[in-house]
Design a protein around this motif. Structure first.
Motif, PDB file in Angstrom:
ATOM      1  N   VAL A 340       2.097 -11.380 -13.925  1.00 35.88           N
ATOM      2  CA  VAL A 340       1.367 -10.037 -14.501  1.00 35.88           C
ATOM      3  C   VAL A 340      -0.359 -10.136 -14.089  1.00 35.88           C
ATOM      4  O   VAL A 340      -0.686  -9.025 -13.696  1.00 35.88           O
ATOM      5  N   LYS A 341      -0.977 -11.321 -14.225  1.00 37.56           N
ATOM      6  CA  LYS A 341      -2.323 -11.308 -13.846  1.00 37.56           C
ATOM      7  C   LYS A 341      -2.486 -11.746 -12.434  1.00 37.56           C
ATOM      8  O   LYS A 341      -1.848 -12.513 -11.946  1.00 37.56           O
ATOM      9  N   ALA A 342      -3.409 -10.665 -11.832  1.00 34.07           N
ATOM     10  CA  ALA A 342      -4.055 -10.996 -10.431  1.00 34.07           C
ATOM     11  C   ALA A 342      -4.516 -12.662 -10.394  1.00 34.07           C
ATOM     12  O   ALA A 342      -5.476 -12.879 -10.911  1.00 34.07           O
ATOM     13  N   LEU A 343      -4.021 -13.263  -9.413  1.00 33.52           N
ATOM     14  CA  LEU A 343      -4.251 -14.686  -9.140  1.00 33.52           C
ATOM     15  C   LEU A 343      -5.144 -14.674  -7.706  1.00 33.52           C
ATOM     16  O   LEU A 343      -4.574 -14.190  -6.843  1.00 33.52           O
ATOM     17  N   PRO A 344      -5.938 -15.971  -7.806  1.00 31.55           N
ATOM     18  CA  PRO A 344      -6.703 -15.849  -6.381  1.00 31.55           C
ATOM     19  C   PRO A 344      -5.669 -16.303  -5.331  1.00 31.55           C
ATOM     20  O   PRO A 344      -4.825 -17.272  -5.838  1.00 31.55           O
ATOM     21  N   ARG A 394      -0.392 -10.499  -7.303  1.00 30.00           N
ATOM     22  CA  ARG A 394       0.336 -10.116  -8.506  1.00 30.00           C
ATOM     23  C   ARG A 394       1.556  -9.395  -8.212  1.00 30.00           C
ATOM     24  O   ARG A 394       1.675  -8.924  -7.041  1.00 30.00           O
ATOM     25  N   SER A 395       2.494  -9.576  -9.011  1.00 30.09           N
ATOM     26  CA  SER A 395       3.553  -8.383  -9.131  1.00 30.09           C
ATOM     27  C   SER A 395       3.301  -7.096  -9.220  1.00 30.09           C
ATOM     28  O   SER A 395       2.153  -6.734  -9.628  1.00 30.09           O
ATOM     29  N   LEU A 433      -4.781  -7.722  -3.541  1.00 35.45           N
ATOM     30  CA  LEU A 433      -5.724  -6.915  -4.130  1.00 35.45           C
ATOM     31  C   LEU A 433      -7.244  -7.363  -3.794  1.00 35.45           C
ATOM     32  O   LEU A 433      -7.293  -8.709  -3.438  1.00 35.45           O
ATOM     33  N   SER A 434      -8.058  -6.633  -3.518  1.00 35.22           N
ATOM     34  CA  SER A 434      -9.450  -6.902  -3.284  1.00 35.22           C
ATOM     35  C   SER A 434     -10.125  -7.435  -4.486  1.00 35.22           C
ATOM     36  O   SER A 434      -9.711  -7.436  -5.540  1.00 35.22           O
ATOM     37  N   VAL A 443       3.290  -6.155  -0.401  1.00 35.98           N
ATOM     38  CA  VAL A 443       4.311  -7.128   0.366  1.00 35.98           C
ATOM     39  C   VAL A 443       5.595  -7.025  -0.132  1.00 35.98           C
ATOM     40  O   VAL A 443       5.988  -7.027  -1.314  1.00 35.98           O
ATOM     41  N   PRO A 444       6.621  -6.975   0.846  1.00 36.48           N
ATOM     42  CA  PRO A 444       6.577  -6.922   2.157  1.00 36.48           C
ATOM     43  C   PRO A 444       6.880  -5.533   2.839  1.00 36.48           C
ATOM     44  O   PRO A 444       7.773  -5.272   3.311  1.00 36.48           O
ATOM     45  N   HIS A 445       6.118  -4.884   2.573  1.00 32.75           N
ATOM     46  CA  HIS A 445       6.565  -3.265   2.915  1.00 32.75           C
ATOM     47  C   HIS A 445       5.298  -2.481   3.837  1.00 32.75           C
ATOM     48  O   HIS A 445       5.890  -1.876   4.743  1.00 32.75           O
TER      49      HIS A 445
END
Length: 470
Positions: A340-344, A394-395, A433-434, A443-445
């Motif tokens: 859920v949360k964007a991870l580095p 993230r998802s 994400l930036s 990914v992977p599209h």
């Protein structure tokens, strides 16, 4: 049929059938099995076969011990080998099915241990008629309507039912004419059992309508068995043409367009064959309601994706022009994999889960792929982005957009629909994400337009995604 004619008919049909055979006769002590044993004893000298008797004491009635004693003495006087067993562990429910399993297990063991080639049971025409009526009541699958087979493989030989051409009344008349002693099972009169209700209340009415009702049902069963054989042969060929089976994990897939090219009757018969085959191979249990739901959706639904749930996690899923039948792991996968949360994203890459690995490296640097991921399928993309950027992952989430050009962006959900991406693959999708939270890669599209913007201070990056089931 007069009693003497019954033996003449029996002799005419079977005298040359069992030359040199060793025959084990299942004898309960009731009129049916006693008549069968008597007929075989009379035919044995001319038929040149050997006889022996098998008896099971089910311990369900007080009289059963006396009946076993009588049969044992009878066989001793007649010079017949006598094999017997006693059912000691009687269950509290499902007695009828359990008793049959115990009985036939004993018969099989006796045949194997003593080299018998044939087992004979005293099923007769009324039994066959009752069986067909019971099956008509219970279900609608064509192959289930076949009554009782006159001959089938069993143990190391064959199971034969030579009394199917004769009615219960004819057997009783023969027993009276020959003055045969036999035992009556009082439980046969109980209307608690469905077979007894049909025997006492339904079949007599049908015979009253047509005295040849039992014979007609026997003819019906024979013809239906032949028709079923033809259907099975054609459905086997159709299955081999349409279905692609994978073994790890077990999965059955077919092309929907190819399937729908066949006629409606073939489609109808195919599904009965398909689910029976899957049941025999996997133990999966399906209900008529589920099978009917599949047929209804195929005929009337315009939705490109749907699914029907079966027991134990099995699902039949439509994914555009593919039908997939397998155990579902999607819900579990989503729960485990959803980020859920964007991870580095670490510079050395990262295992997203046990079956996928993700990394972004400057293109001029080597990518150290972990050994575990080296054999997995790869999705690799190059893109330009400012130097020293950090990337996050993230998802995919509801409401996510991806920039397709300088003036056009599209909801990822809409992209999935337009590209006919199956639900399972949508659940596995990740976004890169930036620092500013803009989606650069799905990914992977595909790559976002933002990942190929021509700023001067950019370098080439390589995104590598490896997955076990890409």
């Amino acid at each position: 049929m007069a009693a003497v004619n019954l033996f003449a008919e029996f002799q005419k049909q079977y005298q040359r059938s069992w030359q040199q055979e060793k025959i084990l006769v299942a004898v309960s002590g009731g009129v049916d099995s006693i008549v069968l044993l008597n007929l075989l004893q009379r035919l044995a000298p001319a038929g040149n076969f050997k006889l022996a008797v098998a008896h099971v004491n089910h311990n369900l009635r007080a009289e059963s011990v006396m009946e076993a004693d009588y049969l044992r003495k009878f066989c001793q006087q007649a010079g017949l080998a006598f094999y017997e067993t006693s059912w000691e562990e009687v269950p509290t429910s499902g007695v009828e099915v359990a008793a049959r399993e115990f009985r036939y297990q004993f018969f099989a063991e006796t045949m194997l241990q003593n080299d018998f080639s044939l087992l004979m049971t005293a099923h007769h025409g009324d039994d066959l008629a009752e069986t067909i009526l019971m099956k008509l009541i219970r279900g609608g699958h064509l192959e289930n309507f076949v009554g009782i087979s006159p001959r089938q493989p069993f143990a190391n030989g064959q199971l034969v039912r030579p009394l199917l051409p004769f009615t219960k009344a004819e057997l009783r008349a023969y027993a009276a004419e020959q003055q045969l002693d036999y035992f009556e099972d009082a439980s046969n009169q109980s209307v608690l059992y469905q077979r007894n209700r049909l025997r006492q209340q339904v079949l007599p009415l049908l015979i009253e309508e047509n005295p040849r009702m039992v014979a007609h049902l026997a003819e019906f069963s024979t013809k239906l068995a032949a028709a079923n054989q033809l259907v099975a042969e054609e459905m086997t060929q159709l299955y081999q043409t349409l279905v692609q089976k994978q073994t790890s994990p077990v999965s059955y897939q077919l092309n929907l367009s190819n399937f729908l090219a066949y006629s409606q009757p073939r489609q109808e018969l195919f599904w009965d064959y398909f689910f029976e085959r899957v049941r025999s191979e996997t133990g999966m249990v399906g209900k008529n309601s589920q099978l009917n739901q599949v047929k209804e959706l195929l005929e009337n639904s315009q939705a490109p994706q749907w699914q029907v749930d079966f027991a134990d996690g099995w699902q039949l899923r439509r994914r555009y022009q593919r039908l997939i039948f397998e155990k579902s792991v999607v819900a579990e996968t989503i729960e485990k994999n959803e980020i859920v949360k964007a991870l580095p994203l670490p510079e050395e890459g990262i295992f997203i889960n046990e079956t996928s690995w993700l990394a972004i490296f400057p293109t001029d640097q080597p990518i150290p792929i972990p050994k575990k991921a080296q054999e997995w399928s790869a999705w690799q993309q190059e893109f330009r982005y400012p130097k020293n950027s950090r990337f996050f992952y993230r998802s995919r989430q509801a409401g996510d957009f991806i920039q397709l050009s300088s003036e056009m962006r599209k909801k990822i959900r809409r992209y999935f629909i337009d590209e006919k991406i199956p639900t399972e693959k949508r659940a596995e999708a990740l976004v890169i994400l930036s620092d500013e939270g803009q989606i650069l890669v799905l990914v992977p599209h595909l790559l976002s337009y933002l990942s190929i913007a021509p700023e001067t201070d950019t370098i080439h990056y390589t995104l590598l995604y490896r997955a076990k089931n890409l």
